[in-house]
Design a protein around this motif. Sequence first.
Motif, PDB file in Angstrom:
ATOM      1  N   VAL A  64      46.038  -1.695  -3.839  1.00 23.55           N
ATOM      2  CA  VAL A  64      45.625  -3.092  -3.658  1.00 23.55           C
ATOM      3  C   VAL A  64      44.940  -3.280  -2.305  1.00 23.55           C
ATOM      4  O   VAL A  64      45.472  -2.894  -1.262  1.00 23.55           O
ATOM      5  N   ALA A  65      43.740  -3.884  -2.348  1.00 28.02           N
ATOM      6  CA  ALA A  65      43.009  -4.256  -1.135  1.00 28.02           C
ATOM      7  C   ALA A  65      42.737  -5.755  -1.188  1.00 28.02           C
ATOM      8  O   ALA A  65      42.972  -6.409  -2.202  1.00 28.02           O
ATOM      9  N   THR A  67      41.599  -9.471   1.589  1.00 24.35           N
ATOM     10  CA  THR A  67      41.773 -10.105   2.899  1.00 24.35           C
ATOM     11  C   THR A  67      43.000 -10.996   2.898  1.00 24.35           C
ATOM     12  O   THR A  67      43.823 -10.965   3.796  1.00 24.35           O
ATOM     13  N   LYS A  68      43.100 -11.818   1.852  1.00 25.27           N
ATOM     14  CA  LYS A  68      44.227 -12.761   1.744  1.00 25.27           C
ATOM     15  C   LYS A  68      44.980 -12.468   0.456  1.00 25.27           C
ATOM     16  O   LYS A  68      44.389 -12.273  -0.592  1.00 25.27           O
ATOM     17  N   GLY A  69      46.297 -12.416   0.570  1.00 23.54           N
ATOM     18  CA  GLY A  69      47.108 -12.283  -0.630  1.00 23.54           C
ATOM     19  C   GLY A  69      47.387 -10.876  -1.099  1.00 23.54           C
ATOM     20  O   GLY A  69      48.096 -10.679  -2.075  1.00 23.54           O
ATOM     21  N   LYS A  70      46.887  -9.857  -0.384  1.00 24.97           N
ATOM     22  CA  LYS A  70      47.140  -8.492  -0.877  1.00 24.97           C
ATOM     23  C   LYS A  70      48.621  -8.134  -0.744  1.00 24.97           C
ATOM     24  O   LYS A  70      49.197  -7.500  -1.630  1.00 24.97           O
ATOM     25  N   GLY A  71      49.257  -8.581   0.348  1.00 23.59           N
ATOM     26  CA  GLY A  71      50.689  -8.318   0.514  1.00 23.59           C
ATOM     27  C   GLY A  71      51.519  -9.038  -0.533  1.00 23.59           C
ATOM     28  O   GLY A  71      52.435  -8.460  -1.122  1.00 23.59           O
ATOM     29  N   SER A  72      51.188 -10.301  -0.780  1.00 22.74           N
ATOM     30  CA  SER A  72      51.906 -11.077  -1.803  1.00 22.74           C
ATOM     31  C   SER A  72      51.692 -10.466  -3.180  1.00 22.74           C
ATOM     32  O   SER A  72      52.628 -10.389  -3.990  1.00 22.74           O
ATOM     33  N   THR A  73      50.462 -10.016  -3.455  1.00 25.08           N
ATOM     34  CA  THR A  73      50.183  -9.378  -4.744  1.00 25.08           C
ATOM     35  C   THR A  73      51.045  -8.134  -4.918  1.00 25.08           C
ATOM     36  O   THR A  73      51.662  -7.922  -5.971  1.00 25.08           O
ATOM     37  N   CYS A  74      51.115  -7.311  -3.879  1.00 30.72           N
ATOM     38  CA  CYS A  74      51.946  -6.098  -3.933  1.00 30.72           C
ATOM     39  C   CYS A  74      53.413  -6.458  -4.164  1.00 30.72           C
ATOM     40  O   CYS A  74      54.114  -5.797  -4.942  1.00 30.72           O
ATOM     41  N   ALA A  75      53.883  -7.514  -3.496  1.00 27.36           N
ATOM     42  CA  ALA A  75      55.274  -7.936  -3.651  1.00 27.36           C
ATOM     43  C   ALA A  75      55.549  -8.404  -5.081  1.00 27.36           C
ATOM     44  O   ALA A  75      56.597  -8.111  -5.655  1.00 27.36           O
ATOM     45  N   PHE A  76      54.601  -9.122  -5.668  1.00 28.19           N
ATOM     46  CA  PHE A  76      54.746  -9.557  -7.068  1.00 28.19           C
ATOM     47  C   PHE A  76      54.818  -8.346  -8.007  1.00 28.19           C
ATOM     48  O   PHE A  76      55.661  -8.299  -8.905  1.00 28.19           O
ATOM     49  N   ALA A 171      54.149   3.835  -7.469  1.00 25.18           N
ATOM     50  CA  ALA A 171      54.132   3.415  -6.062  1.00 25.18           C
ATOM     51  C   ALA A 171      52.991   2.431  -5.841  1.00 25.18           C
ATOM     52  O   ALA A 171      51.853   2.693  -6.217  1.00 25.18           O
ATOM     53  N   ILE A 172      53.323   1.298  -5.232  1.00 21.95           N
ATOM     54  CA  ILE A 172      52.332   0.264  -4.943  1.00 21.95           C
ATOM     55  C   ILE A 172      51.901   0.442  -3.495  1.00 21.95           C
ATOM     56  O   ILE A 172      52.746   0.429  -2.585  1.00 21.95           O
ATOM     57  N   TYR A 173      50.607   0.589  -3.279  1.00 17.55           N
ATOM     58  CA  TYR A 173      50.069   0.818  -1.930  1.00 17.55           C
ATOM     59  C   TYR A 173      49.145  -0.321  -1.525  1.00 17.55           C
ATOM     60  O   TYR A 173      48.154  -0.590  -2.193  1.00 17.55           O
ATOM     61  N   GLU A 174      49.488  -0.964  -0.417  1.00 19.68           N
ATOM     62  CA  GLU A 174      48.625  -1.969   0.191  1.00 19.68           C
ATOM     63  C   GLU A 174      47.752  -1.269   1.226  1.00 19.68           C
ATOM     64  O   GLU A 174      48.265  -0.532   2.073  1.00 19.68           O
ATOM     65  N   THR A 175      46.446  -1.492   1.169  1.00 23.18           N
ATOM     66  CA  THR A 175      45.578  -0.908   2.195  1.00 23.18           C
ATOM     67  C   THR A 175      45.923  -1.511   3.557  1.00 23.18           C
ATOM     68  O   THR A 175      46.452  -2.625   3.635  1.00 23.18           O
ATOM     69  N   GLY A 176      45.610  -0.760   4.617  1.00 31.44           N
ATOM     70  CA  GLY A 176      45.819  -1.272   5.969  1.00 31.44           C
ATOM     71  C   GLY A 176      44.682  -2.189   6.359  1.00 31.44           C
ATOM     72  O   GLY A 176      44.806  -3.410   6.418  1.00 31.44           O
ATOM     73  N   ILE A 195      41.824  -6.018  -6.251  1.00 37.30           N
ATOM     74  CA  ILE A 195      41.256  -6.604  -5.029  1.00 37.30           C
ATOM     75  C   ILE A 195      41.574  -8.094  -5.027  1.00 37.30           C
ATOM     76  O   ILE A 195      41.152  -8.835  -5.910  1.00 37.30           O
ATOM     77  N   SER A 196      42.349  -8.532  -4.039  1.00 38.51           N
ATOM     78  CA  SER A 196      42.725  -9.940  -3.926  1.00 38.51           C
ATOM     79  C   SER A 196      41.584 -10.722  -3.262  1.00 38.51           C
ATOM     80  O   SER A 196      40.499 -10.202  -3.035  1.00 38.51           O
TER      81      SER A 196
END
Length: 494
Positions: A64-65, A67-76, A171-176, A195-196
Amino acid sequence: MASRTYNDAIDTLNTLQTPFAVIEARRKAGIRPDANSVQEMGGYLARIGYSTSSDLRKLNIVHVAGTKGKGSTCAFVDSILSKWHQTKGIPKKVGLFTSPHLIAVRERIRINSRPISEEMFAKYFFEVWDRLESNSTVATDLVEAGTKPIYARYLTLMSYHVYLSEGVDVAIYETGIGGEYDATNVVEQPVVSGISTLGIDHIYVLGDTIDKIAWHKAGILKKGSPGFTVEQVGSAAEVLKKRAEEKGVDLKVLGVDQRLKGVKVRPDANFQKKNATLAIALAETALKKLDQDFKRDETALPRAFVEGVEQVVWRGRCEVKQEDNIIWHVDGAHTVDSLKMAARWFVEETKSEGKGTKVLVFNQQGRSEAVDFLDGLCNTVKNSDPAGQGFQHVIFCTNVTYATTGYKRDFVNHQYNPADIENMTQQRIFAEKWVSLDPTAKILVIPSIEEAINTARGLADTDGKDGSKVQVLITGSLHLVGGALGILEKADAL
């Protein structure tokens, strides 16, 4: 043998941070991450005994990449898959890799929604360290002999070792930062990419237009792997579409999933429904591969999906904590748009409290453009008040955790100019800007998060005597938010 505790691991990890002086020199020379960053990760993976093609494929990575919401998307996604596991025993173990951490570095590497333990972190940290050391004389086309990856890349490398060793099967990976040249993009065949919402952020690395940023984020799309995104602003949508075509990826653009009707999404806002929509598509795609009995229901979400969305826990975002005559509203936000959203959320949450004093605690360290983020934050709160009353008290603090002992070791950050922190340079710039936005506000510049929180508590003692609750918004840097939550909850990890 030298001690090898969790604290030893964190102290050793901190030696891999790039010092501020080096970052500044690179910036002035125009050096940015490039394709070598990803090739280097492949080289380090080989040095610790793994292959980017065969080994990483076992992890069924959801990438998941955004700007906004990628962390929340990964958490969901993590929450949905965890609920599916509770119902059907599939997947066996769910990994979640995110950044930055809020309180403890080990939060970045989670298994079944929980940060790995201090013991597990130390074990795998030093296993990777030892493998790199024992192969340190090996030079390849990809990695110089005797080198180790820098801080964030080391943690990415370590996460693969943890998940492969622990039998994680998705495994869910959030880009840095970005996507194309991000360390996580070493994965050649994710099970699905998402892509969020895109916006302007990290302009030095990614570029100063939405088009340039979209180009980087689309780098995670891979031929042979499904790709999903949400509705984007015109030019970003075009760049994503073109990049997907070039890569031979069928990129599906998702409107808000109608099956979310009646599902309690928190906060109840369109941006969060978009994040949940993307997460549902990613989880469905992963389950099609992992669970042979899984079939997508076009009309209703399975119970596990509903529970996954409604019961998601993603700390440091839109959190409310009550304490005597003070209510803390905590929301990490690091772009112009996300700060406006944080302000709107704060306004909605405090509507029923009437005349309670409003206090802001803010920081965004080491980013000169952050001073321009303040307009939207200030005006959103002022314009929503019938009398035009904004924050009565505004506190700008550094990310230093404690007044006397300084940083918790997990928060040590060598990437910022120590003189700027010592002199509170950035905070004084913020204060000057706020005076121009709202001359009526009482502004304080404070050296630590602990003192900022104690100052807000002091205001509650005086302003909250009439029975009204003092409303505090803590927002900006996730380092600030994490430090604040650690102090408020006296927690070691979240």
